[in-house]
Design a protein around this motif. Sequence first.
Motif, PDB file in Angstrom:
ATOM      1  N   UNK A  95      10.848   7.780  -6.738  1.00 41.02           N
ATOM      2  CA  UNK A  95       9.447   7.994  -6.693  1.00 41.02           C
ATOM      3  C   UNK A  95       9.203   9.535  -5.383  1.00 41.02           C
ATOM      4  N   UNK A  96       9.046  10.448  -5.911  1.00 38.71           N
ATOM      5  CA  UNK A  96       8.589  11.825  -5.229  1.00 38.71           C
ATOM      6  C   UNK A  96       7.403  11.973  -5.352  1.00 38.71           C
ATOM      7  N   UNK A  97       7.037  13.054  -4.006  1.00 34.41           N
ATOM      8  CA  UNK A  97       5.516  14.034  -4.083  1.00 34.41           C
ATOM      9  C   UNK A  97       5.981  15.118  -3.205  1.00 34.41           C
ATOM     10  N   UNK A  98       6.277  16.597  -3.790  1.00 35.08           N
ATOM     11  CA  UNK A  98       6.206  17.639  -3.237  1.00 35.08           C
ATOM     12  C   UNK A  98       7.460  17.514  -3.598  1.00 35.08           C
ATOM     13  N   UNK A  99       8.349  17.356  -2.095  1.00 37.55           N
ATOM     14  CA  UNK A  99       9.756  17.620  -2.290  1.00 37.55           C
ATOM     15  C   UNK A  99      10.140  16.140  -1.423  1.00 37.55           C
ATOM     16  N   UNK A 152       0.723  -0.674   0.002  1.00 35.65           N
ATOM     17  CA  UNK A 152       0.059   0.133  -0.484  1.00 35.65           C
ATOM     18  C   UNK A 152       0.682   1.464   0.453  1.00 35.65           C
ATOM     19  N   UNK A 153       2.142   1.363   0.214  1.00 35.04           N
ATOM     20  CA  UNK A 153       2.864   2.392   0.060  1.00 35.04           C
ATOM     21  C   UNK A 153       3.570   2.383  -0.823  1.00 35.04           C
ATOM     22  N   UNK A 154       3.847   3.996  -1.493  1.00 33.78           N
ATOM     23  CA  UNK A 154       3.687   4.351  -2.716  1.00 33.78           C
ATOM     24  C   UNK A 154       5.006   4.070  -3.145  1.00 33.78           C
ATOM     25  N   UNK A 155       6.015   3.757  -2.353  1.00 34.30           N
ATOM     26  CA  UNK A 155       7.672   4.212  -2.922  1.00 34.30           C
ATOM     27  C   UNK A 155       7.916   2.757  -2.504  1.00 34.30           C
ATOM     28  N   UNK A 156       6.591   1.439  -2.695  1.00 31.43           N
ATOM     29  CA  UNK A 156       7.093   0.058  -2.398  1.00 31.43           C
ATOM     30  C   UNK A 156       7.129  -0.663  -3.481  1.00 31.43           C
ATOM     31  N   UNK A 157       8.286  -1.379  -3.926  1.00 36.49           N
ATOM     32  CA  UNK A 157       8.012  -2.393  -5.236  1.00 36.49           C
ATOM     33  C   UNK A 157       8.341  -4.029  -5.083  1.00 36.49           C
ATOM     34  N   UNK A 158       7.740  -4.458  -5.816  1.00 35.58           N
ATOM     35  CA  UNK A 158       7.798  -5.957  -4.913  1.00 35.58           C
ATOM     36  C   UNK A 158       8.829  -7.139  -6.419  1.00 35.58           C
ATOM     37  N   UNK A 159       9.989  -6.913  -5.878  1.00 36.72           N
ATOM     38  CA  UNK A 159      10.747  -7.352  -6.782  1.00 36.72           C
ATOM     39  C   UNK A 159      10.694  -9.123  -6.681  1.00 36.72           C
ATOM     40  N   UNK A 160       9.898  -9.597  -6.188  1.00 40.24           N
ATOM     41  CA  UNK A 160       9.432 -10.730  -6.517  1.00 40.24           C
ATOM     42  C   UNK A 160      10.365 -11.818  -5.755  1.00 40.24           C
ATOM     43  N   UNK A 161      11.106 -13.051  -5.865  1.00 37.78           N
ATOM     44  CA  UNK A 161      10.906 -13.572  -4.791  1.00 37.78           C
ATOM     45  C   UNK A 161      12.434 -14.376  -5.823  1.00 37.78           C
ATOM     46  N   UNK A 162      13.869 -14.550  -5.239  1.00 34.39           N
ATOM     47  CA  UNK A 162      15.065 -14.793  -5.905  1.00 34.39           C
ATOM     48  C   UNK A 162      15.402 -16.375  -5.903  1.00 34.39           C
ATOM     49  N   UNK A 165      30.012  -5.857 -11.984  1.00 33.70           N
ATOM     50  CA  UNK A 165      30.790  -7.043 -12.614  1.00 33.70           C
ATOM     51  C   UNK A 165      31.652  -8.221 -11.812  1.00 33.70           C
ATOM     52  N   UNK A 166      31.753  -8.111 -10.813  1.00 30.99           N
ATOM     53  CA  UNK A 166      32.105  -8.862  -9.964  1.00 30.99           C
ATOM     54  C   UNK A 166      30.536 -10.436  -9.922  1.00 30.99           C
ATOM     55  N   UNK A 167      29.894 -10.450 -10.998  1.00 33.82           N
ATOM     56  CA  UNK A 167      29.097 -11.482 -11.176  1.00 33.82           C
ATOM     57  C   UNK A 167      27.604 -11.763  -9.915  1.00 33.82           C
ATOM     58  N   UNK A 168      27.224 -10.262  -9.187  1.00 35.55           N
ATOM     59  CA  UNK A 168      25.899 -10.351  -8.487  1.00 35.55           C
ATOM     60  C   UNK A 168      25.182  -8.996  -9.526  1.00 35.55           C
ATOM     61  N   UNK A 169      23.936  -9.291  -8.532  1.00 38.26           N
ATOM     62  CA  UNK A 169      22.491  -8.639  -9.054  1.00 38.26           C
ATOM     63  C   UNK A 169      22.506  -7.972  -7.259  1.00 38.26           C
ATOM     64  N   UNK A 170      22.457  -6.622  -7.451  1.00 42.47           N
ATOM     65  CA  UNK A 170      22.027  -6.146  -6.645  1.00 42.47           C
ATOM     66  C   UNK A 170      20.042  -5.372  -6.471  1.00 42.47           C
ATOM     67  N   UNK A 171      19.599  -5.501  -5.930  1.00 40.85           N
ATOM     68  CA  UNK A 171      17.969  -4.877  -5.638  1.00 40.85           C
ATOM     69  C   UNK A 171      18.181  -3.465  -4.215  1.00 40.85           C
ATOM     70  N   UNK A 172      17.473  -3.067  -3.928  1.00 47.89           N
ATOM     71  CA  UNK A 172      17.346  -1.957  -2.994  1.00 47.89           C
ATOM     72  C   UNK A 172      16.353  -1.240  -3.034  1.00 47.89           C
ATOM     73  N   UNK A 173      15.122  -1.549  -1.978  1.00 46.40           N
ATOM     74  CA  UNK A 173      13.732  -0.369  -2.310  1.00 46.40           C
ATOM     75  C   UNK A 173      14.176   0.497  -0.307  1.00 46.40           C
ATOM     76  N   UNK A 174      13.855   1.302  -0.127  1.00 44.28           N
ATOM     77  CA  UNK A 174      13.493   1.735   0.260  1.00 44.28           C
ATOM     78  C   UNK A 174      12.359   3.053   0.833  1.00 44.28           C
ATOM     79  N   UNK A 175      11.460   2.727   1.567  1.00 43.61           N
ATOM     80  CA  UNK A 175      10.030   3.224   1.077  1.00 43.61           C
ATOM     81  C   UNK A 175      10.136   3.797   2.598  1.00 43.61           C
ATOM     82  N   UNK A 176       9.604   5.052   2.648  1.00 46.26           N
ATOM     83  CA  UNK A 176       9.125   6.537   3.601  1.00 46.26           C
ATOM     84  C   UNK A 176       9.291   7.514   2.985  1.00 46.26           C
TER      85      UNK A 176
END
Length: 185
Positions: free
Chosen positions: A117-121, A12-22, A133-144
């Motif tokens: 994702x922004x609203x106002x400032x 329900x949070x506007x800044x949330x992104x569901x990456x799914x399962x890895x 390049x080391x062979x990793x994928x990184x996914x970060x989501x910060x919500x607030x």
Amino acid sequence: VCSSDLVSFAAEEAGYVDFGHFTAAPDSQFVEVNLQPGLMKFASKIVSNQEPEVADMLKNIRQVRVNVVGLDDTNKAATIERMASIRSDLEKKGWEKVVTARQGKNQGGDDVAIFMKTKDEVIQGIVVTVIEHKGNAVFVNVVGDIRAEQLAALGEHLDIKPLSKLKLQHHKDKAAPEKEEKASS
């Protein structure tokens, strides 16, 4: 509170992104960190005496999710395809791409994209996606509801390098109008 309630809350949070399962590669690194509101409030209380600015920022963050997925032939194509899909979906949904950095293979080969994702400032959410390049994928989501300088401080404290670099961009963005004002004086 059951885990499905937490997912509903986050969704329900506007800044949330569901990456799914890895899927973890058999002999590669796999890290999943999911900091929910209760833990963020607890962390805020712990640091409030020594670092009040960090405590204020943590009060406004409702979730931090970090996934580091080691890549090999079993999951590389699917993970890179998912990252491309996430990036495309974010752009279609109006998220602003604030950083794009791609290096050639002879320069290290990292591929970084940061969306906000922004609203106002206020920043409601940030997504960082990286193929290292080391062979990793990184996914970060910060919500607030946070400011850019607060996000950079979070990156420094959690050692999330792409977020900590936002401070440099934020300072550059602030410096530009000052230069323009001096030029017009």
